[in-house]
Design a protein around this motif. Structure first.
Motif, PDB file in Angstrom:
ATOM      1  N   ALA A 227       0.903  -1.229  -0.126  1.00 52.96           N
ATOM      2  CA  ALA A 227      -0.031   0.035   0.086  1.00 52.96           C
ATOM      3  C   ALA A 227       0.955   1.082   0.098  1.00 52.96           C
ATOM      4  N   TYR A 228       1.946   1.351   0.841  1.00 46.93           N
ATOM      5  CA  TYR A 228       2.695   2.231   0.717  1.00 46.93           C
ATOM      6  C   TYR A 228       3.511   2.564  -0.514  1.00 46.93           C
ATOM      7  N   LEU A 229       3.924   1.610  -1.155  1.00 46.08           N
ATOM      8  CA  LEU A 229       4.502   1.882  -2.529  1.00 46.08           C
ATOM      9  C   LEU A 229       3.633   2.146  -3.632  1.00 46.08           C
ATOM     10  N   ALA A 230       2.478   1.777  -3.398  1.00 43.36           N
ATOM     11  CA  ALA A 230       1.159   2.272  -4.557  1.00 43.36           C
ATOM     12  C   ALA A 230       0.815   3.744  -4.248  1.00 43.36           C
ATOM     13  N   ASP A 236       3.511  10.518  -6.711  1.00 42.84           N
ATOM     14  CA  ASP A 236       4.326  11.095  -7.742  1.00 42.84           C
ATOM     15  C   ASP A 236       3.768  11.533  -9.191  1.00 42.84           C
ATOM     16  N   ARG A 237       2.760  10.813  -9.338  1.00 36.97           N
ATOM     17  CA  ARG A 237       2.021  11.131 -10.669  1.00 36.97           C
ATOM     18  C   ARG A 237       0.833  12.136 -10.591  1.00 36.97           C
ATOM     19  N   TRP A 344      15.874  -1.348  -3.938  1.00 36.61           N
ATOM     20  CA  TRP A 344      15.220  -0.806  -2.719  1.00 36.61           C
ATOM     21  C   TRP A 344      14.196   0.128  -2.905  1.00 36.61           C
ATOM     22  N   PRO A 345      13.025  -0.369  -3.314  1.00 39.46           N
ATOM     23  CA  PRO A 345      11.847   0.320  -3.883  1.00 39.46           C
ATOM     24  C   PRO A 345      11.367   1.332  -2.732  1.00 39.46           C
TER      25      PRO A 345
END
Length: 451
Positions: A227-230, A236-237, A344-345
């Motif tokens: 969820a954090y990465l998404a 960002d977008r 390291w995403p």
């Protein structure tokens, strides 16, 4: 007190260094002075004695006067400024674009380096860790002390090791907490942040999962991470303007706040509330609590009289760029960023990205060599899951100092070791400062579990 601006010309121009003292030592028990540095790089330290004194027991306070100082170029010690448009230190950490491109980062790095060169000229080369250490020895002399004891945190550990390397006969007991590897300054040190983030993130993710009923971020660490990465990618977008503010919540600020709040265990509940607020904002359904959390985090700090708004950012660059030569190879930074994003995403490629240091002047002196020669008079405190100075850099300083140092590692997260939940680490610190007792071998401690 006055110190030379340029130690190559000691009788030339001088600058003022601001020093503070809390005289806590008792007659008959006094050992000397304990200089304190909170790190940064480029944090002000005049208030550090007052902040540290309540955490120190009588055996330590009875032996030492506590000494604070603003390092050269910082705060009230001849503060310098590049006149940066964005004065926040967070702007110095270069996250790539949503697609991984570093084109904008290269432009900003080049522009920032030129701006500092234009604003400060050749003098910027004189605001280095080596010269700050030289200043500290003049502080020692002004205080009338044969030796000084020292406690440095984060960047302050590097300043301490540099001082000890330059003035070994003038160093007494030294505590270094949250440690920089002197053989990695500064690009290779920042390159460790990807793994540091990966090691630390699960502490907060577990807390979020434990409160999934209210936070709705995921039932376990893997779900929270996903969820954090998404959410970071979404921000960002499509950044989100914050109502009533000139600021917006984007992927960069989302990750910057996460990094900062991970430094302190006591702020992990705030971090999980921030994640929820960001998710609700992105979904167009913010609650009043979400707005309150974001309003608190985005609140501007009041200006400090006499200190330029960009002072810390300027000195951060002066130190990290002026201590050591950086690569000028833009393609190398692009490749490093791409590799970091894949491996390291959570840190999104920032640790490998380009800094203004790539376009900086050449340092006027080589980095100080830290060796394993000398007396055994250093205590290293290091958390296992420190996202700012990761475990590997603490072990790197341990290797560099060899038998001169004792190492206390703590199974804990966050950037701070002393007074942060480990009675074992606290006891070792007090025993060293008050009695000069160092553990005979490396010690591994536990800490109170997070709630």
């Amino acid at each position: 007190m006055k110190v030379p601006l340029d130690y190559r010309h000691p009788d030339g121009k001088t600058i003022s260094i601001a020093v503070s003292r809390i005289a806590t030592a008792k007659p008959g028990k006094r050992r000397g002075v304990l200089l304190l540095n909170p790190g940064g790089p480029a944090l002000e330290g005049l208030d550090t004695p007052g902040e540290m004194a309540p955490t120190l027991p009588a055996p330590v306070l009875d032996e030492y006067d506590l000494i604070g100082f603003d390092p050269r170029g910082v705060g009230h010690s001849a503060p310098i400024s590049c006149h940066l448009t964005d004065p926040s230190l967070s702007n110095m950490f270069p996250y790539p674009a949503a697609d991984g491109s570093i084109t904008a980062n290269v432009t900003l790095a080049r522009t920032t380096a030129r701006q500092c060169a234009s604003a400060l000229g050749d003098d910027v080369a004189l605001f280095t860790t080596r010269n700050t250490a030289r200043d500290l020895d003049l502080v020692r002399q002004a205080l009338g002390e044969k030796k000084i004891s020292y406690w440095g945190q984060s960047y302050g550990t590097y300043l301490g090791t540099v001082y000890r390397s330059l003035f070994p006969a003038d160093t007494d007991r030294m505590v270094l907490e949250g440690n920089v590897d002197p053989n990695k300054v500064w690009a290779r040190q920042s390159a460790t942040w990807g793994k540091g983030m990966a090691d630390r993130f699960p502490d907060a993710a577990r807390l979020a999962a434990a409160h999934n009923d209210s936070l709705e971020l995921g039932k376990d660490v893997a779900q929270v991470k996903k969820a954090y990465l998404a959410l970071g990618d979404r921000l960002d977008r499509k950044p989100i303007p914050l109502p009533g503010s000139k600021s917006s919540l984007n992927g960069v600020t989302f990750r910057q706040f996460t990094y900062g709040l991970l430094l302190h265990n006591e702020l992990l509940p705030v971090l999980t509330q921030f994640w929820k607020a960001a998710a609700d904002m992105a979904a167009g359904q913010p609650s009043s609590q979400d707005s309150a959390v974001l309003g608190q985090l985005f609140a501007d700090s009041p200006p400090e009289p006499g200190v330029p708004a960009d002072n810390q950012a300027t000195m951060f660059l002066a130190l990290t760029c002026g201590d050591v030569q950086w690569s000028h190879d833009v393609a190398k930074y692009a490749a490093g960023t791409a590799a970091d994003r894949e491996k390291w995403p959570l840190s999104a490629g920032m640790p490998g990205n380009i800094w203004p240091c790539a376009f900086w002047h050449a340092p006027i002196e080589a980095p100080v060599k830290v060796t394993s020669h000398g007396s055994r008079d250093v205590l290293l405190l290091q958390n296992r899951r420190d996202n700012a100075t990761p475990w590997e850099t603490g072990r790197g300083l341990r290797r560099a100092l060899g038998s001169q140092a004792a190492f206390v590692g703590v199974d804990n997260g966050g950037h701070y070791v002393y007074h942060s939940g480990s009675t074992c680490a606290d006891a070792a610190t007090v025993a060293f400062l008050a009695e000069g007792k160092l553990p005979a071998k490396d010690v591994h401690c536990t800490a109170k579990p997070l709630n």
